[in-house]
Design a protein around this motif. Sequence first.
Motif, PDB file in Angstrom:
ATOM      1  N   LEU A  66      71.609  60.425   4.491  1.00 28.23           N
ATOM      2  CA  LEU A  66      72.666  60.963   3.635  1.00 28.23           C
ATOM      3  C   LEU A  66      72.248  60.954   2.165  1.00 28.23           C
ATOM      4  O   LEU A  66      72.573  61.878   1.413  1.00 28.23           O
ATOM      5  CB  LEU A  66      73.955  60.156   3.819  1.00 28.23           C
ATOM      6  CG  LEU A  66      74.590  60.163   5.215  1.00 28.23           C
ATOM      7  CD1 LEU A  66      75.899  59.378   5.197  1.00 28.23           C
ATOM      8  CD2 LEU A  66      74.813  61.581   5.709  1.00 28.23           C
ATOM      9  N   VAL A  67      71.531  59.917   1.756  1.00 33.69           N
ATOM     10  CA  VAL A  67      71.031  59.839   0.379  1.00 33.69           C
ATOM     11  C   VAL A  67      70.083  61.006   0.090  1.00 33.69           C
ATOM     12  O   VAL A  67      70.203  61.689  -0.932  1.00 33.69           O
ATOM     13  CB  VAL A  67      70.321  58.493   0.133  1.00 33.69           C
ATOM     14  CG1 VAL A  67      69.494  58.540  -1.145  1.00 33.69           C
ATOM     15  CG2 VAL A  67      71.342  57.357   0.054  1.00 33.69           C
ATOM     16  N   ALA A 124      61.552  55.822   0.448  1.00 34.52           N
ATOM     17  CA  ALA A 124      60.563  56.106  -0.602  1.00 34.52           C
ATOM     18  C   ALA A 124      60.680  57.532  -1.117  1.00 34.52           C
ATOM     19  O   ALA A 124      60.419  57.805  -2.301  1.00 34.52           O
ATOM     20  CB  ALA A 124      59.160  55.842  -0.063  1.00 34.52           C
ATOM     21  N   GLU A 125      61.088  58.454  -0.238  1.00 36.54           N
ATOM     22  CA  GLU A 125      61.201  59.861  -0.648  1.00 36.54           C
ATOM     23  C   GLU A 125      62.268  60.085  -1.707  1.00 36.54           C
ATOM     24  O   GLU A 125      62.317  61.160  -2.323  1.00 36.54           O
ATOM     25  CB  GLU A 125      61.533  60.741   0.560  1.00 36.54           C
ATOM     26  CG  GLU A 125      60.551  60.646   1.706  1.00 36.54           C
ATOM     27  CD  GLU A 125      61.036  59.684   2.770  1.00 36.54           C
ATOM     28  OE1 GLU A 125      61.175  60.114   3.932  1.00 36.54           O
ATOM     29  OE2 GLU A 125      61.292  58.509   2.420  1.00 36.54           O
ATOM     30  N   ALA A 130      64.770  62.731  -6.474  1.00 34.34           N
ATOM     31  CA  ALA A 130      65.371  62.592  -7.799  1.00 34.34           C
ATOM     32  C   ALA A 130      64.590  63.393  -8.835  1.00 34.34           C
ATOM     33  O   ALA A 130      65.180  64.035  -9.717  1.00 34.34           O
ATOM     34  CB  ALA A 130      65.429  61.120  -8.191  1.00 34.34           C
ATOM     35  N   ARG A 131      63.272  63.365  -8.722  1.00 35.34           N
ATOM     36  CA  ARG A 131      62.453  64.150  -9.650  1.00 35.34           C
ATOM     37  C   ARG A 131      62.690  65.643  -9.470  1.00 35.34           C
ATOM     38  O   ARG A 131      62.641  66.419 -10.430  1.00 35.34           O
ATOM     39  CB  ARG A 131      60.974  63.813  -9.452  1.00 35.34           C
ATOM     40  CG  ARG A 131      60.588  62.447  -9.988  1.00 35.34           C
ATOM     41  CD  ARG A 131      59.129  62.135  -9.709  1.00 35.34           C
ATOM     42  NE  ARG A 131      58.774  60.795 -10.188  1.00 35.34           N
ATOM     43  CZ  ARG A 131      57.630  60.191  -9.919  1.00 35.34           C
ATOM     44  NH1 ARG A 131      56.714  60.804  -9.158  1.00 35.34           N
ATOM     45  NH2 ARG A 131      57.389  58.979 -10.389  1.00 35.34           N
ATOM     46  N   SER A 132      62.967  66.048  -8.241  1.00 39.36           N
ATOM     47  CA  SER A 132      63.244  67.461  -7.998  1.00 39.36           C
ATOM     48  C   SER A 132      64.509  67.898  -8.719  1.00 39.36           C
ATOM     49  O   SER A 132      64.586  69.013  -9.252  1.00 39.36           O
ATOM     50  CB  SER A 132      63.383  67.708  -6.482  1.00 39.36           C
ATOM     51  OG  SER A 132      63.626  69.070  -6.219  1.00 39.36           O
TER      52      SER A 132
END
Length: 234
Positions: A66-67, A124-125, A130-132
């Motif tokens: 979900l995250v 870890a992904e 978040a960077r995306s």
Amino acid sequence: MAARVSSPRERYREQTRAEIKEVAVRQLAAGGVEGVALLRIAKEIGTSGPALYRYFASRDELLAELVLDAYQGAADAVHAVDTREGGRAVLHALTGAYRAWAVAQPHLYLLIQGTPVAGFTAPAETVLKARSVLGPFLSVFAEGRPPAAVDPLLEQLRTWLDEEPEVASWVRQWTDRPAGPAAAVALAGAVMIWPQMHGAVSLEIAGQFTGMGHDPATLLDVQTDLLAGTFQLP
């Protein structure tokens, strides 16, 4: 090369996983993270608890999915903005798109930006996801010209870019700037808009602006314009 055709068993598995996540999101919206319960999900989709564990080994594994999905939704919202023209108008469009996504589904926003879930470790992904979300902001700030007051942050970010090739690669992906002063400017703008945007959105979702006499969207627009002015964006 021809695309691999999934088997009926694989399709059924993916459909069931999707159904489980849909129910979990509804539970999340109704009762927050504490409201997500595998046994109640199993009951709703008409299966047993043990059977559900064939699709998700634990509640944490389901939350991890979900995250990642929430970050993807946020990324999709900002990636839909055309950033080719650049400038403050695009910056406004990006912050507005992110706010609209968060306000429309606050349960997903709070899942990734609210109080950390006790005992839960995000996958870890999550960092890449978040960077995306932040990537399009880099492209806008790449043309910025911040004042000397930003220099202490720029110095730290230049060091970060030199020491972390993955970060430098991420910035280059969105700006075509190699690690150096220009890349640090882009990164500084993104780093500065991030807490500013989240501060406004988080307070709005928490209801902290109720009765304060202003539209939260207007506040975010004013804050965004001030930062655009700091970086002398056209």
